[in-house]
Scaffold this active site. Structure first.
Site, short mmCIF file in Angstrom:
data_model
loop_
_atom_site.label_atom_id
_atom_site.label_comp_id
_atom_site.label_asym_id
_atom_site.label_seq_id
_atom_site.Cartn_x
_atom_site.Cartn_y
_atom_site.Cartn_z
N ARG A 27 -29.11 116.48 7.26
CA ARG A 27 -28.98 116.19 8.69
C ARG A 27 -27.55 116.42 9.19
O ARG A 27 -27.32 116.48 10.38
CB ARG A 27 -29.36 114.73 8.96
CG ARG A 27 -30.82 114.44 8.69
CD ARG A 27 -31.07 112.96 8.70
NE ARG A 27 -30.94 112.38 10.01
CZ ARG A 27 -31.94 112.15 10.85
NH1 ARG A 27 -33.15 112.45 10.49
NH2 ARG A 27 -31.73 111.61 12.02
N TRP A 74 -22.32 111.10 11.36
CA TRP A 74 -21.94 112.36 12.01
C TRP A 74 -21.15 111.93 13.24
O TRP A 74 -21.70 111.37 14.18
CB TRP A 74 -23.20 113.12 12.39
CG TRP A 74 -23.00 114.52 12.86
CD1 TRP A 74 -22.84 115.64 12.09
CD2 TRP A 74 -22.94 114.97 14.23
NE1 TRP A 74 -22.70 116.75 12.90
CE2 TRP A 74 -22.76 116.37 14.20
CE3 TRP A 74 -23.03 114.34 15.46
CZ2 TRP A 74 -22.66 117.13 15.34
CZ3 TRP A 74 -22.92 115.11 16.61
CH2 TRP A 74 -22.74 116.49 16.54
N ASN A 100 -27.57 104.80 14.33
CA ASN A 100 -27.72 106.22 14.66
C ASN A 100 -27.93 106.28 16.16
O ASN A 100 -28.81 105.60 16.68
CB ASN A 100 -28.96 106.75 13.91
CG ASN A 100 -29.21 108.21 14.16
OD1 ASN A 100 -28.41 108.87 14.82
ND2 ASN A 100 -30.29 108.73 13.61
N LYS A 486 -28.53 132.48 14.42
CA LYS A 486 -28.63 132.24 12.98
C LYS A 486 -27.31 132.63 12.31
O LYS A 486 -26.78 131.90 11.49
CB LYS A 486 -29.78 133.08 12.43
CG LYS A 486 -30.66 132.52 11.42
CD LYS A 486 -31.58 131.39 11.78
CE LYS A 486 -31.16 130.41 12.81
NZ LYS A 486 -32.12 129.52 13.33
N HIS A 505 -22.52 147.07 31.72
CA HIS A 505 -22.03 146.25 32.83
C HIS A 505 -20.89 145.34 32.40
O HIS A 505 -20.61 144.35 33.07
CB HIS A 505 -23.19 145.47 33.45
CG HIS A 505 -24.26 146.38 33.97
ND1 HIS A 505 -24.12 147.12 35.11
CD2 HIS A 505 -25.46 146.73 33.44
CE1 HIS A 505 -25.20 147.87 35.29
NE2 HIS A 505 -26.02 147.65 34.29
#
Ligand code: F6R
Length: 609
Positions: A27, A74, A100, A486, A505
């Site tokens: 995770r 995290w 969390n 990816k 462009h």
């Protein structure tokens, strides 16, 4: 995002917490910690870095308690550090919390606790405020104190709490962040995700939003937000434990790339009756419903959003309904044109992405009917939808999504075909042809995988580029976006995807000698135009790798390298064209020595806004 594990039983908690957390490593995290009852105290150990750091620090310590909570963090509020790592405690360390999510009003609460109640804080986190708040309300009953604390907390969270004076309890709460309970014999668990507990039990309770759980070693009680006890059926996990293991592959990502033939075939076969009729059992969208629907929104994030772009093409082509595709984080704040004539399709692998969930709720509030395409059974997006089309990819562990994408594509094709045939906007003959060709996809994907060496070889010479451009026309633009995402997420190369016709462009100014351009030329009707675009970048010195259908060899005259995919209908090429791009990203990441399954700064399931 953060991982949560809790254990209450007779075994050594530390081993189970660390093992559970290691299964949530995918995770994404930057620090790890545990709080375990030990010799009458709560022993807290938490360190910046990988779980291995925590294991090393505690290996000689005697932490033999059998009740505890553990966390991988995290960082959102405050940098990754020992101090900011979870669990967090109140000042006297008799309450410990793992969390969390985000407490949106934590500054207000912190100031109130500091100025009016004299609390002092050690970390920069929002989580520490929860421990202090529970402490403030604690009068010997943890469950009661938690209820009082959550009444003051705003935001999205899943928390696990222990109190020194009640060593036979864990209290947990779920509000907009995933939480499950694992049921064992004389032991119980909490976790943010199923793989953390699979080694110990397959019997789970899926905790609903707003619920509070009281765990002892031989009982689990679930209460709603008003404190009323709730009945819950046991959710039996049917996956093999091995499907959450690497099974001899070097990384989860490459294992999952190779699982695509199986995932695609399962997703297809679960909904095919007599081998040819799409059975949307349980999804009762009738001809009358379809005639009423005047537009469809497809909303998702990242790779799932890219699958939505392909889905738009299929639905507009077969069912002739206008489709708007939006990223969930934008949809929410756009004041979208949603009403009771809108069908809202949410696509999500995890089913827990907060932006997607919030967008879904917003659409529901405005009266839309909600259909979701989800991989994780029982996840929040699935539970809050009117109808669910499950993809059968199996657990996706690598942060970079691969098999979820191809199975999402198959789901979107099936939904579009079903709508087309129900509405009468698609002929039976064409419907049958497409179904037959979808059935060939697993074999065609395998065919590309068997020739992996061409891509591996290419990656070994091209891994050092500073930037890479992906370009295509028609559906190849959507696949270019996915190929580029990816590559950037696991190689850290600055990659960019563009509609080939847009190059002139502006972007062509960036092409110089040696620039790597990956040109997708799988759309027959746009093939000649792509040849011209390839020539344009070649003339500026680009090194061109083309992706084309077998038999279309003319392209060899313009491109430096060509990777062929098996021939198929133009509208189905995304399922095949993405495979070499996934392999390329994987081999480039390996060649650069990156942590393929856990790329920097990324998390598997984005449960914060
Ligand atoms: C990229 C990737 C992410 C996810 C996105 C949505 O490889 O994995 O872009 O696709 O975070 O996640 P889900 O599908 O779980 O909602």
């Amino acid at each position: 995002m953060c991982g949560i594990v809790g254990y209450i039983g007779d075994k050594k908690a530390t081993d189970i917490l660390i093992d559970g957390l290691s299964r949530l490593e995918y995770r994404g995290y930057d620090s790890a910690g545990i709080a375990v009852f030990n010799d009458g105290d709560i022993c807290v150990e938490k360190y910046k870095g990988r779980l291995a750091v925590l294991e090393e620090k505690i290996k000689d310590k005697d932490i033999s308690g059998t009740v505890g909570i553990g966390h991988t963090r995290w960082a959102t509020h405050g940098e990754p550090s020992d101090t900011n790592a979870h669990p967090h405690t109140n000042y006297s360390q008799n309450i410990a919390v793992i969390h969390n999510g985000i407490i949106e009003n934590y500054i207000k609460l912190k100031e109130w606790l500091m100025k009016e109640k004299g609390h002092s804080f050690k970390s920069e986190t929002d989580t520490e405020v929860i421990a202090h708040l529970i402490d403030y309300y604690y009068e010997g009953d943890l469950l009661d104190a938690v209820y009082k604390a959550i009444d003051k907390m705003e935001g999205a969270y899943a928390i696990g709490v222990v109190a020194k004076d009640e060593p036979d309890k864990i209290v947990a709460v779920r509000k907009d962040s995933p939480l499950i309970v694992g049921i064992g014999e004389d032991e119980n668990f909490i976790a943010s995700d199923i793989p953390a507990l699979l080694k110990y039990t397959r019997d789970m309770y899926l905790i609903e939003n707003g619920e509070v759980v009281l765990l002892t070693k031989d009982d689990v009680k679930i209460f709603n937000e008003f404190g009323q006890e709730q009945k819950r059926d046991i959710f039996k996990v049917t996956w093999d434990v091995e499907s959450a293991e690497k099974e001899g592959y070097e990384h989860f990502m490459i294992k999952e790339i190779y699982e695509q033939p199986k995932g695609v075939s399962q997703t297809l076969n679960r909904r095919l009756e007599d081998d040819k009729i799409i059975n949307l059992d349980g999804i009762k969208i009738t001809k009358e419903d379809l005639e009423r629907i005047d537009k469809i929104y497809i909303v998702a994030c990242g790779t799932a959003y890219h699958a939505g772009l392909v889905g738009k093409n299929a639905i507009e082509k077969y069912a002739k309904v206008p489709v708007i595709v939006d990223v969930a984080s934008e949809f929410r704040y756009r004041d979208p044109f949603v009403d009771d004539k809108t069908l809202f399709i949410a696509i999500s692998q995890s089913g827990e992405t907060l932006d997607t969930l919030a967008a879904l709720r917003e659409a529901k509030r405005k009266g839309a009917r909600i259909l979701s395409v989800v991989n994780v059974v029982g996840s929040s997006v699935a539970r809050e939808s009117d109808d669910v089309f499950y993809t059968w990819a199996g657990p996706e562990i690598a942060v970079a999504s691969t098999k979820a994408y191809t199975t999402q594509l198959v789901a979107m094709y099936m939904i579009a075909l079903n709508m087309g045939i129900t509405k009468g906007t698609l002929s039976t003959e064409r419907y049958n042809e497409i179904i037959e060709e979808l059935k060939n996809m697993p074999e065609k994907i395998q065919n590309i995988l068997d020739k992996y060496e061409t891509t591996q070889h290419l990656a070994s010479s091209q891994f050092n580029n500073e930037s890479v451009f992906f370009m295509g026309r028609g559906l190849d633009v959507e696949v270019s976006l996915e190929g580029s995402l990816k590559l950037k997420e696991i190689s850290y190369i600055n990659s960019f995807a563009i509609a080939a016709g847009e190059l002139k462009h502006g972007t062509i100014a960036l092409i110089e000698k040696g620039t790597l351009v990956i040109a997708l030329a799988t759309q027959d009707k746009l093939y000649d135009k792509m040849l011209s675009n390839i020539k344009e970048v070649k003339a500026r010195g680009a090194y061109v790798v083309a992706i084309a259908k077998e038999g279309n060899t003319e392209i060899e005259k313009s491109a430096d390298t060509v990777i062929y995919i098996p021939d198929t209908f133009d509208e189905l090429t995304p399922i095949l064209a993405v495979i070499p791009l996934q392999l390329f990203a994987y081999y480039v990441s390996v060649a650069r020595g990156n942590d393929v399954d856990k790329p920097r700064n990324l998390a598997k399931s984005v449960t914060v806004e």
